[in-house]
Write an enzyme that holds these catalytic residues in place. Sequence first.
Site, short mmCIF file in Angstrom:
data_model
loop_
_atom_site.label_atom_id
_atom_site.label_comp_id
_atom_site.label_asym_id
_atom_site.label_seq_id
_atom_site.Cartn_x
_atom_site.Cartn_y
_atom_site.Cartn_z
N SER A 179 -44.10 74.60 136.56
CA SER A 179 -43.24 73.43 136.69
C SER A 179 -43.81 72.48 137.73
CB SER A 179 -41.83 73.86 137.10
OG SER A 179 -41.10 72.73 137.56
N HIS A 227 -44.65 72.20 132.44
CA HIS A 227 -43.20 72.05 132.39
C HIS A 227 -42.73 70.89 133.26
CE1 HIS A 227 -39.10 73.59 131.67
NE2 HIS A 227 -38.85 73.24 132.93
N ASP A 273 -39.41 69.05 134.84
CA ASP A 273 -37.99 69.10 135.17
C ASP A 273 -37.50 67.66 135.37
OD1 ASP A 273 -37.27 71.98 135.39
OD2 ASP A 273 -38.90 71.97 136.83
N MET A 300 -34.58 65.22 136.11
CA MET A 300 -33.23 65.19 136.69
C MET A 300 -32.82 63.75 136.98
SD MET A 300 -33.67 68.34 139.38
CE MET A 300 -34.68 69.77 138.97
N HIS A 327 -37.75 69.41 130.07
CA HIS A 327 -36.38 69.91 130.21
C HIS A 327 -35.52 68.77 130.77
CE1 HIS A 327 -33.46 72.67 132.66
NE2 HIS A 327 -32.87 72.11 131.62
N MET A 354 -32.43 67.45 132.27
CA MET A 354 -31.19 67.71 132.99
C MET A 354 -30.56 66.35 133.27
SD MET A 354 -32.66 70.71 135.46
CE MET A 354 -34.39 70.23 135.23
N MET A 377 -31.47 79.12 131.98
CA MET A 377 -31.62 78.83 133.40
C MET A 377 -31.18 80.05 134.21
SD MET A 377 -32.95 75.89 133.65
CE MET A 377 -32.79 75.65 135.42
N GLY A 407 -37.35 76.32 143.94
CA GLY A 407 -37.42 77.28 145.02
C GLY A 407 -36.19 78.16 145.20
N ASP A 445 -36.24 79.86 133.21
CA ASP A 445 -36.64 78.98 134.31
C ASP A 445 -35.75 79.23 135.52
OD1 ASP A 445 -37.38 76.94 135.99
OD2 ASP A 445 -36.81 75.31 134.65
N GLY A 446 -36.39 79.58 136.64
CA GLY A 446 -35.66 79.70 137.90
C GLY A 446 -35.93 80.99 138.63
N GLY A 447 -36.62 80.90 139.75
CA GLY A 447 -36.82 82.07 140.60
C GLY A 447 -37.77 83.10 140.02
N SER A 494 -42.49 76.94 142.36
CA SER A 494 -42.93 77.24 143.72
C SER A 494 -43.79 78.50 143.78
CB SER A 494 -41.73 77.36 144.65
OG SER A 494 -40.77 78.28 144.15
#
Length: 221
Positions: A8, A33, A35, A37, A67, A69, A138, A146, A176-178, A199
């Site tokens: 990302s 990817h 993001d 927003m 993606h 958002m 998600m 992060g 996606d996420g962590g 991250s």
Amino acid sequence: MKNFIAPSILSANFAELGKEVDSVISAGADIIHFDVMDNHYVPNLTIGPQVCKSLVDYGVKKPIDVHLMTSPVDELITQFSDAGASMISFHPEATQHVDRSIELIKNNGCKAGIALNPASPLSLLDHILEKIDFILIMSVNPGYGGQKFIANSLEKIKKCKEIISNSGLDIEIEVDGGIGINNIKTIKESGANIFVAGSAIFNSDNYEDTIKKMKQEISAE
């Protein structure tokens, strides 16, 4: 189903974005990817179609996964597909007509995805499963990079995989996420095959080493 690592760019150094994307592609990235927003649907403001077009014009050939958002979504679907996106996902709560938005993505030559927040139920897929190419689950609340992986996302991924298997459809699961080296294998074993990492890659000392280790984790049986 083939596995894909999708860095990302939210976590990249935007002062050198072209070089950053080149670096992760050289390091083994499969998908880039985005993001997107809007400081409206989620509490942050990031990037628009011009950044996508700039990377395509710069020479990026890997699929670009957008993606959204944002709310509304339809105008941005058109703009990002025109800018060179390959995959576009959106949140069903963010559009007034889910079917229409899916059709718009497909008619513009992109793969269509539905993005589900941690609290969004899988029942949102009930009447659209046969129309989509992938589901983006998600595993953090959208808005910032992060964040820590939400553990009960694994159960959601498993249930999603079960729904797809029972349908007989060829639908990919993106998460996606962590995501990092330490948990990517468990996420894969739950049913995912596209792994978004921001991250964990861009904040590492060695992109190639990080992506290589991630690929080793998801290729190991």
